[in-house]
Design an enzyme around this catalytic site. Structure first.
Site, mmCIF file in Angstrom:
data_model
loop_
_atom_site.group_PDB
_atom_site.id
_atom_site.type_symbol
_atom_site.label_atom_id
_atom_site.label_comp_id
_atom_site.label_asym_id
_atom_site.label_seq_id
_atom_site.Cartn_x
_atom_site.Cartn_y
_atom_site.Cartn_z
ATOM 1 N N ASN A 1 4.787 6.526 -6.798
ATOM 2 C CA ASN A 1 3.426 6.814 -7.261
ATOM 3 C C ASN A 1 3.330 8.271 -7.676
ATOM 4 O O ASN A 1 3.321 9.166 -6.829
ATOM 5 C CB ASN A 1 2.445 6.495 -6.118
ATOM 6 C CG ASN A 1 0.998 6.706 -6.513
ATOM 7 O OD1 ASN A 1 0.706 7.283 -7.568
ATOM 8 N ND2 ASN A 1 0.098 6.247 -5.685
ATOM 9 N N LYS B 1 0.832 -1.206 0.000
ATOM 10 C CA LYS B 1 0.000 0.000 0.000
ATOM 11 C C LYS B 1 0.869 1.261 0.000
ATOM 12 O O LYS B 1 1.869 1.324 0.720
ATOM 13 C CB LYS B 1 -0.850 -0.052 1.274
ATOM 14 C CG LYS B 1 -1.699 1.152 1.549
ATOM 15 C CD LYS B 1 -2.968 1.124 0.763
ATOM 16 C CE LYS B 1 -3.722 2.457 0.918
ATOM 17 N NZ LYS B 1 -4.498 2.804 -0.250
ATOM 18 N N GLY B 2 0.508 2.242 -0.793
ATOM 19 C CA GLY B 2 1.279 3.472 -0.913
ATOM 20 C C GLY B 2 1.529 4.145 0.435
ATOM 21 O O GLY B 2 0.607 4.291 1.237
ATOM 22 N N CYS C 1 -1.728 8.771 -8.754
ATOM 23 C CA CYS C 1 -3.019 8.566 -8.098
ATOM 24 C C CYS C 1 -3.974 9.693 -8.480
ATOM 25 O O CYS C 1 -3.660 10.868 -8.290
ATOM 26 C CB CYS C 1 -2.882 8.517 -6.581
ATOM 27 S SG CYS C 1 -4.499 8.312 -5.794
ATOM 28 N N GLY D 1 -4.075 -6.530 -9.488
ATOM 29 C CA GLY D 1 -4.692 -5.515 -8.629
ATOM 30 C C GLY D 1 -6.083 -5.890 -8.172
ATOM 31 O O GLY D 1 -6.251 -6.721 -7.272
ATOM 32 N N THR D 2 -7.090 -5.321 -8.825
ATOM 33 C CA THR D 2 -8.482 -5.512 -8.406
ATOM 34 C C THR D 2 -8.870 -6.989 -8.313
ATOM 35 O O THR D 2 -9.729 -7.353 -7.511
ATOM 36 C CB THR D 2 -9.393 -4.749 -9.388
ATOM 37 O OG1 THR D 2 -9.036 -3.368 -9.313
ATOM 38 C CG2 THR D 2 -10.859 -4.896 -9.053
ATOM 39 N N ILE E 1 -10.300 6.106 -2.617
ATOM 40 C CA ILE E 1 -9.818 5.878 -1.250
ATOM 41 C C ILE E 1 -9.027 7.108 -0.792
ATOM 42 O O ILE E 1 -9.140 7.535 0.359
ATOM 43 C CB ILE E 1 -8.922 4.617 -1.180
ATOM 44 C CG1 ILE E 1 -9.649 3.386 -1.740
ATOM 45 C CG2 ILE E 1 -8.432 4.361 0.244
ATOM 46 C CD1 ILE E 1 -10.916 3.006 -1.057
ATOM 47 N N LYS F 1 5.465 4.516 -11.314
ATOM 48 C CA LYS F 1 4.132 4.054 -11.748
ATOM 49 C C LYS F 1 3.407 5.170 -12.483
ATOM 50 O O LYS F 1 3.227 6.266 -11.940
ATOM 51 C CB LYS F 1 3.322 3.591 -10.532
ATOM 52 C CG LYS F 1 1.979 2.961 -10.894
ATOM 53 C CD LYS F 1 1.380 2.254 -9.680
ATOM 54 C CE LYS F 1 0.028 1.663 -9.974
ATOM 55 N NZ LYS F 1 -0.515 0.920 -8.825
#
Lengths: 306, 264
Positions: free
Chosen positions: A129, A47-48, A132, A267-268, A73, A167
């Site tokens: 990242n 998680k970032g 986002c 991912g998902t 989120i 990313k």
């Protein structure tokens, strides 16, 4: 029978197989321990992490859409100090590579994160990242301008001894330009794509379904777009590409490898099937064996055009 | 707490009312570990639309073998779930989250509305199985008598002696909200411990009544969630004081002390 060779190399790092889990979809790995043999994975992207803890956006934060989901989120995470003190002990023992996704509001924050994490044992690399869509500052603001993307990459690389993966956001006119900027900044690899900006509306209340109004679309619905971008970027840069976007099955993973990805991130799919990442590792092994390949690396960039 | 991913075989699919179904699944690992108030993530289809599993509370477990789910058809996912037949299999993850705490309670009152009744049946069964069962009053609410289906009878059949009903249209029991039954049927001086699950306005009214009487209150909450295991962080809800990090229904709940969460 010999075990199929699934090893891939990104920069100086050898991964036991090309299947990583995507940031924000696998928690800090412990959440999935009841369902997945974590050491079977090629790696885990956690998680970032930001310098200070983040509360994230107000609920509702997720909405299901056809073949996908929207999330807003807002990068909720425990912050750097708690990540190091509370999560790293466990992560050091999972038997696979740990990549830490980092995010900041400024170049200085990215630098601090890179520097501090470089001093922590058990981390194989950083995923930066800059993509986002759910935060006002930082995030995608750095990822939509090639010069800014290059500057962030350069700043991170100057402050770490760890391999740096950047990313990328798909919410740009030409993703290859951003990828070239990141390559020029010194990244060892790029990973793509992050989520696509989207929205959903409740027609009864006439209100947006997300409190943040817009969110990031992920899941099988975005796979064709991700695949196209991975293919384009793989031809535009010399550094390795990690493919992300709707990868749910072994066949999906193979498509990304054929398009030029050296590794992939699931991912998902982790949400809809907690065992998805491990099942893809097993599926790739069967593919190598059944096709009598010397190893999975034979598949990378194997797309036949024309 | 152990969690499992099981390929569960459908043993029985019962239609209780035009919209409400009861699904019995062979899932021994989950069944042997589950506690009242916990939930499972249920695969409703093996296609990509709907994509996500559905969080459903556990209605009861039977003999460390079966997990029973009570659900209402409200959208595409539950409609596909209702079309499944015995012998078919679907994936379940569970048991997930924290359940109700009913230990060391002298007098318990379970207040359920609509599909919120589902986990309270499991709770009532477990309460009555304890060595010296505490006093247990059950209050159930629905829009109409027909919407209850066989549920009030089910509570009586397991030995709940005090079951009181409320319907919006007055077709069965008290005409009005189930929260109004609290003050009608619970002696004010007693130290009641109330467990509630149902629509948000109903639970809010139950919480208000409990605060007035200084009764303990546990609430079982429902939100959108993608994973059920605290990876997606989609099921965030604000804390009572509206500050600090959000609570997450899947991991911190779904059962909370009513005073922990904000009642907006």
């Amino acid at each position: 029978m010999n075990q199929p060779d699934l090893r891939v190399t990104i920069g100086d790092l050898v991964f036991k197989n090309p299947v990583l889990t995507a940031s924000g979809t696998f928690g800090y790995a412990k959440e999935f321990a009841p369902f997945v043999n974590l050491h079977h994975l090629g790696g885990v992207v956690v998680k970032g992490i930001s310098l200070a803890p983040r509360r994230g956006n107000p609920p509702p934060r997720i909405v299901e859409t056809a073949g996908g989901m929207l999330n807003a989120i807002g990068l909720e995470n425990v912050g750097l100090d708690r990540f190091i003190s509370e999560k790293m002990d466990y992560l050091r023992g999972i038997g696979t590579r740990v990549i830490v996704n980092i995010l900041g509001d400024s170049l200085e924050e990215y630098q601090t994160l890179a520097q501090r994490l470089s001093e922590v044992e058990g981390i194989s690399g950083l995923e930066v990242n800059i993509s986002c869509p759910n935060v006002k500052k930082g995030g995608v603001a750095f990822g939509t301008d090639p010069a800014m993307a290059e500057a962030v990459t350069r700043a991170v690389c100057a402050h770490t001894t760890l391999p740096v993966i950047v990313k990328l956001s798909p919410n740009v006119t030409d993703i290859t330009q951003i990828a070239r900027g990141v390559e020029a900044g010194g990244a060892q690899a790029v990973s793509l794509i992050n989520t696509l900006l989207g929205m959903a509306i409740d027609v009864k209340s006439r209100r947006p379904k997300l409190a943040n109004i817009v969110g990031g679309l992920s899941g099988p619905a975005i796979k064709p777009i991700a695949l196209r971008m991975v293919w384009q970027v793989a031809q535009a840069v010399k550094i390795p590409v990690i493919g992300i976007g709707g990868i749910t099955t072994t066949e999906d993973a193979l498509e990304f490898l054929l398009a030029g990805a050296t590794a992939i991130e699931v991912g998902t799919a982790n949400f809809i099937n907690p065992r998805a990442s491990q099942e893809i590792v097993e599926g790739l092994g069967r593919y190598v064996t059944e096709n009598k390949l010397s190893g999975i690396s034979e598949v990378i960039g194997g797309l036949i055009v024309g | 707490m152990n969690q499992f991913e099981e390929q569960a075989e459908i043993v029985r699919q019962e239609q209780l009312t035009p919209e409400i179904f009861r699904l019995s699944l062979k899932a021994p690992e989950i069944a042997s570990q589950a506690r009242p108030g916990q939930f499972v993530m249920v695969q409703t289809a093996s296609c990509y639309d709907p994509l996500l599993r559905r969080p459903l509370s556990i209605h009861q477990t039977i003999g460390n073998e079966l997990v029973q789910l009570l659900y209402k058809v409200v959208g595409k996912g539950t409609r596909m779930l209702a079309a499944l037949t015995p012998g078919q299999r679907l994936k379940l993850t569970g048991p997930l989250g924290h359940g109700f705490d009913f230990s060391d309670q002298q007098a318990l009152c379970l207040v359920g509305g609509g599909m919120g009744i589902a986990p309270l049946y499991f709770l009532a069964k477990e309460i009555l199985r304890t060595a010296n069962p505490p006093k247990c009053v059950v209050l159930l609410g629905a829009r109409t008598a027909a919407e209850f289906g066989p549920l009030p009878r089910d509570f009586m059949d397991i030995g709940v002696t005090q079951t009181h009903l409320a319907t919006d249209d007055g077709s069965l029991g008290h005409q009005g909200f189930v929260a109004e039954l609290l003050l009608q049927h619970l002696a004010p001086g007693n130290q009641w411990s109330v467990c509630t699950c149902g629509p948000h306005p109903m639970m809010k009214a139950v919480v208000k009544a409990c605060r007035q009487q200084e009764w303990q209150c546990q609430v079982s909450l429902e939100t959108m969630m993608a994973c059920g295991i605290s990876a997606c962080l989609g099921c965030a809800i604000p804390r009572a004081d509206l500050s600090g990090p959000y609570l997450h229904v899947c991991k911190d709940g779904p059962v909370f002390n009513a005073n922990e969460v904000a009642w907006l």
